[in-house]
Motif scaffolding. Structure first.
Motif, PDB file in Angstrom:
ATOM      1  N   GLU A  83     -22.768 -25.534  -5.601  1.00 51.06           N
ATOM      2  CA  GLU A  83     -21.631 -25.720  -6.967  1.00 51.06           C
ATOM      3  C   GLU A  83     -22.080 -26.866  -7.434  1.00 51.06           C
ATOM      4  N   GLN A  84     -21.889 -27.824  -6.638  1.00 48.11           N
ATOM      5  CA  GLN A  84     -22.036 -29.608  -7.432  1.00 48.11           C
ATOM      6  C   GLN A  84     -23.885 -29.288  -8.100  1.00 48.11           C
ATOM      7  N   GLU A  85     -24.762 -29.038  -6.872  1.00 51.50           N
ATOM      8  CA  GLU A  85     -26.268 -29.345  -7.660  1.00 51.50           C
ATOM      9  C   GLU A  85     -26.299 -28.402  -9.189  1.00 51.50           C
ATOM     10  N   ALA A  86     -25.894 -27.101  -8.812  1.00 50.43           N
ATOM     11  CA  ALA A  86     -26.116 -26.342 -10.184  1.00 50.43           C
ATOM     12  C   ALA A  86     -25.303 -27.637 -11.063  1.00 50.43           C
ATOM     13  N   ARG A  87     -23.991 -27.752 -11.249  1.00 51.17           N
ATOM     14  CA  ARG A  87     -23.492 -28.873 -12.273  1.00 51.17           C
ATOM     15  C   ARG A  87     -24.134 -30.227 -12.785  1.00 51.17           C
ATOM     16  N   GLU A  88     -24.785 -30.575 -11.420  1.00 50.93           N
ATOM     17  CA  GLU A  88     -25.571 -32.042 -11.693  1.00 50.93           C
ATOM     18  C   GLU A  88     -26.617 -31.818 -12.318  1.00 50.93           C
ATOM     19  N   LYS A  89     -27.241 -30.543 -12.328  1.00 49.58           N
ATOM     20  CA  LYS A  89     -29.104 -29.552 -13.520  1.00 49.58           C
ATOM     21  C   LYS A  89     -28.332 -29.505 -14.489  1.00 49.58           C
ATOM     22  N   GLY A  90     -27.316 -29.469 -15.177  1.00 47.97           N
ATOM     23  CA  GLY A  90     -26.602 -29.144 -16.663  1.00 47.97           C
ATOM     24  C   GLY A  90     -26.600 -27.770 -16.629  1.00 47.97           C
ATOM     25  N   LEU A  91     -26.657 -26.952 -15.409  1.00 46.69           N
ATOM     26  CA  LEU A  91     -26.685 -25.372 -16.130  1.00 46.69           C
ATOM     27  C   LEU A  91     -25.432 -25.087 -15.997  1.00 46.69           C
ATOM     28  N   LYS A  92     -26.293 -23.429 -17.088  1.00 48.33           N
ATOM     29  CA  LYS A  92     -24.912 -23.246 -17.525  1.00 48.33           C
ATOM     30  C   LYS A  92     -24.578 -21.337 -16.702  1.00 48.33           C
ATOM     31  N   PHE A  93     -24.141 -21.379 -15.677  1.00 47.00           N
ATOM     32  CA  PHE A  93     -23.623 -20.168 -14.637  1.00 47.00           C
ATOM     33  C   PHE A  93     -22.621 -19.642 -14.525  1.00 47.00           C
ATOM     34  N   ARG A  94     -22.003 -18.509 -14.630  1.00 45.61           N
ATOM     35  CA  ARG A  94     -20.642 -18.011 -13.793  1.00 45.61           C
ATOM     36  C   ARG A  94     -20.300 -18.528 -12.001  1.00 45.61           C
ATOM     37  N   MET A  95     -19.783 -18.104 -11.288  1.00 46.63           N
ATOM     38  CA  MET A  95     -19.339 -18.184 -10.560  1.00 46.63           C
ATOM     39  C   MET A  95     -17.757 -17.500  -9.838  1.00 46.63           C
ATOM     40  N   GLN A  96     -18.551 -16.879  -8.946  1.00 47.26           N
ATOM     41  CA  GLN A  96     -17.308 -15.653  -8.392  1.00 47.26           C
ATOM     42  C   GLN A  96     -16.580 -16.947  -7.007  1.00 47.26           C
ATOM     43  N   SER A  97     -15.465 -16.689  -6.834  1.00 51.09           N
ATOM     44  CA  SER A  97     -15.588 -17.427  -5.511  1.00 51.09           C
ATOM     45  C   SER A  97     -14.179 -17.497  -4.666  1.00 51.09           C
ATOM     46  N   GLN A  98     -13.744 -16.476  -3.846  1.00 55.49           N
ATOM     47  CA  GLN A  98     -12.254 -15.714  -3.493  1.00 55.49           C
ATOM     48  C   GLN A  98     -13.099 -15.623  -2.384  1.00 55.49           C
ATOM     49  N   LEU A  99     -11.320 -15.988  -1.442  1.00 59.85           N
ATOM     50  CA  LEU A  99     -11.460 -16.041  -0.452  1.00 59.85           C
ATOM     51  C   LEU A  99     -10.872 -14.331  -0.061  1.00 59.85           C
ATOM     52  N   VAL A 100     -11.171 -13.527   0.736  1.00 57.11           N
ATOM     53  CA  VAL A 100     -11.128 -12.603   0.634  1.00 57.11           C
ATOM     54  C   VAL A 100     -10.516 -11.486   2.442  1.00 57.11           C
ATOM     55  N   PRO A 101      -9.667 -12.019   2.591  1.00 55.37           N
ATOM     56  CA  PRO A 101      -9.231 -11.659   4.350  1.00 55.37           C
ATOM     57  C   PRO A 101      -8.966 -10.042   3.712  1.00 55.37           C
ATOM     58  N   HIS A 102      -8.620  -9.434   3.038  1.00 54.42           N
ATOM     59  CA  HIS A 102      -7.899  -8.133   2.989  1.00 54.42           C
ATOM     60  C   HIS A 102      -9.491  -6.536   3.094  1.00 54.42           C
ATOM     61  N   TRP A 103     -10.061  -8.071   2.112  1.00 48.63           N
ATOM     62  CA  TRP A 103     -11.199  -6.440   2.370  1.00 48.63           C
ATOM     63  C   TRP A 103     -11.991  -5.677   3.268  1.00 48.63           C
ATOM     64  N   TYR A 104     -12.221  -4.362   3.398  1.00 47.99           N
ATOM     65  CA  TYR A 104     -12.557  -3.368   4.454  1.00 47.99           C
ATOM     66  C   TYR A 104     -13.134  -4.390   6.173  1.00 47.99           C
ATOM     67  N   THR A 105     -14.435  -5.102   5.325  1.00 49.28           N
ATOM     68  CA  THR A 105     -15.687  -5.958   6.151  1.00 49.28           C
ATOM     69  C   THR A 105     -14.822  -6.524   7.422  1.00 49.28           C
ATOM     70  N   ALA A 106     -13.855  -7.031   6.918  1.00 49.75           N
ATOM     71  CA  ALA A 106     -13.129  -8.416   7.819  1.00 49.75           C
ATOM     72  C   ALA A 106     -12.361  -7.577   8.124  1.00 49.75           C
ATOM     73  N   ARG A 107     -10.927  -6.767   7.348  1.00 50.12           N
ATOM     74  CA  ARG A 107      -9.870  -5.933   7.662  1.00 50.12           C
ATOM     75  C   ARG A 107     -10.134  -5.530   9.350  1.00 50.12           C
ATOM     76  N   ARG A 108     -11.500  -4.874   8.803  1.00 51.60           N
ATOM     77  CA  ARG A 108     -11.653  -3.710  10.674  1.00 51.60           C
ATOM     78  C   ARG A 108     -12.169  -4.371  11.831  1.00 51.60           C
ATOM     79  N   LEU A 109     -12.126  -5.595  11.530  1.00 52.45           N
ATOM     80  CA  LEU A 109     -12.553  -6.764  12.562  1.00 52.45           C
ATOM     81  C   LEU A 109     -11.145  -7.353  13.228  1.00 52.45           C
ATOM     82  N   ALA A 110     -10.103  -6.837  12.503  1.00 55.74           N
ATOM     83  CA  ALA A 110      -8.742  -8.392  12.369  1.00 55.74           C
ATOM     84  C   ALA A 110      -9.155  -9.337  12.221  1.00 55.74           C
TER      85      ALA A 110
END
Length: 454
Positions: free
Chosen positions: A362-389
């Motif tokens: 993220e820092q490098e993209a901002r330093e380059k002045g790029l226009k970007f969209r970003m998705q960021s999330q902590l998702v322990p409730h998603w199935y991939t994590a829940r099935r493994l506790a």
């Protein structure tokens, strides 16, 4: 008597193996020399044996998370000598296998330290002199000097991977890959682990938000992480070792930590000092790195090339060593027309769970002045994590607004060490976010979460 070759390779790791085999396949006369057992760091002293120990720690963590969720294993633990013995079933045969491969391809292999005795010549410890049209430096890296009293008392990553018994109290000096990975192994094997890191956080090459999420796992297994802490010396005592440090966070207050073992985890540098580079007129810069052109060739001696950690042109990763070696061979055979391409090279720290990244931060993209969209999330409730506790699972993905190209992906959690390769593929080959979102991945797998990350 002097023997002449088309290529001499100094080192026997990934870059050396790839380059020597390709040159031999092209009908060229090749020699390889290494004063250490053939195989190099990754196969013998790094990635591969480390991952085998990580596997044992991962099993223990799986049991811990699934206890009271259908799994009963009251005495699950790591028997360290047995785990090391299992690791040696892989590392033990490697040197002989490498030697046979060289012999099968007509490559002359020497067990000796090589030193330059001329622009196109090296002398070996045994007194032999070898000359070549080209010489490839593929010597890898070594632990960086630490510069404090008692640094000779620390063991290296290589010695850690050979421990017959795991001591009870371990201090790791540094905060990069080695500290993060070894601490997770040792803690799950029952050791009390302390990390002393001079910087403000661990794993500086990874996204800071994701590293913050991962720190929960360090605390969960009892790893004592002390950042902004400078080690000032190590002493041998009747009870083991005493590590003297100073904590910047406490106003520079001195502290001591007792340990049975202190491990060097504070970075690595190109292993070049023993080569007598001045004997070939091979120049280095102020940091001690080789001065190379865009073709991985010495700017002061055109007969000499470098690859991998010795070159320090790309990330210090095994796939980069292989890539560099291919570039060097093509330049030797075709003339200097090929440049290394380090786009989309994923990095992984094999903590439990792993943390990964590819492309721009993220820092490098901002330093380059790029226009970007970003998705960021902590998702322990998603199935991939829940099935493994698993309680730590999150992502940060960057997409260029104008082109829809994926420009960066950063993940932490279960299976991300495999999933990151798909983001690397997208970055290297110009796949858009829409390309990924419309791909039907097998479900339920880690890859099937990609569409929700974009």
């Amino acid at each position: 008597m002097t023997k002449h070759y088309d290529l001499i390779v100094i080192g026997s790791g990934t870059a050396a193996m790839v380059a020597s085999h390709r040159m031999a396949s092209a009908g060229r006369k090749v020699a390889v020399t290494d004063y250490r057992p053939f195989g190099g760091t990754c196969a013998l002293r790094g990635c591969d044996p480390k991952k085998m120990l990580v596997t044992g720690a991962q099993v223990i963590d799986d049991v811990r998370r699934m206890t009271r969720r259908g799994v009963v294993a009251e005495d699950a633990h790591i028997a360290w000598p047995d785990l090391i013995a299992f690791k040696r079933t892989f590392t033990g045969p490697v040197p002989k296998k490498q030697e046979r491969r060289y012999a099968d391809r007509g490559i002359d292999a020497y067990h000796a330290q090589a030193r330059f005795v001329g622009p196109n010549a090296v002398g070996l410890d045994g007194g032999e002199r070898l000359e070549a049209d080209h010489i490839l430096l593929a010597t890898g890296a070594r632990p960086a000097p630490l510069g404090f009293p008692g640094e000779e008392l620390l063991i290296t990553n290589e010695e850690f991977l050979e421990l017959e018994e795991l001591p009870e109290r371990i201090v790791l000096v540094g905060g990069g890959y080695i500290a993060a990975e070894f601490s997770h192994i040792a803690a799950r094997a029952g050791a009390r682990v302390t990390i002393l890191q001079r910087g403000g956080r661990l794993l500086a090459h990874f996204d800071p938000d994701l590293v913050g999420w991962l720190m929960e796992k360090f605390s969960e297994v009892g790893i004592d992480v002390r950042t902004r802490t400078t080690v000032e010396g190590v002493e041998k005592t009747d009870r083991g070792f005493l590590v003297r440090a100073r904590a910047d966070a406490d106003g520079g207050q001195p502290m001591t930590v007792e340990a049975d073992l202190v491990v060097h985890a504070a970075g690595r540098i190109p292993d070049l000092d023993s080569l007598d580079l001045q004997g070939a007129g091979v120049e280095r810069d102020g940091r001690g790195h080789l001065r190379l052109n865009e073709f991985l060739q010495s700017v002061s001696n055109p007969a000499v090339y470098a690859a991998g950690d010795a070159a320090q042109m790309g990330p210090p990763l095994t796939p980069v060593s292989s890539h560099d070696a291919k570039v060097v061979v093509r330049n030797i055979l075709d003339g200097n027309r090929h440049r290394p391409d380090y786009r989309g090279v994923p990095s992984v720290a094999f903590t439990i769970p792993p943390i990964v990244g590819v492309g721009l931060s993220e820092q490098e993209a901002r330093e380059k002045g790029l226009k970007f969209r970003m998705q960021s999330q902590l998702v322990p409730h998603w199935y991939t994590a829940r099935r493994l506790a698993e309680t730590v699972y999150g992502f940060k993905v960057l997409v260029d607004e104008e082109t829809d190209l994926v420009i960066g992906a950063h993940l932490v959690g279960p299976h991300v060490d495999d999933v990151i390769n798909l983001f690397g593929l997208a970055i290297r080959h110009g796949l858009t976010a829409e390309n990924l979102k419309t791909t039907m991945f097998a479900y339920p797998t880690g890859a099937s979460d990609i569409g929700y990350m974009l």
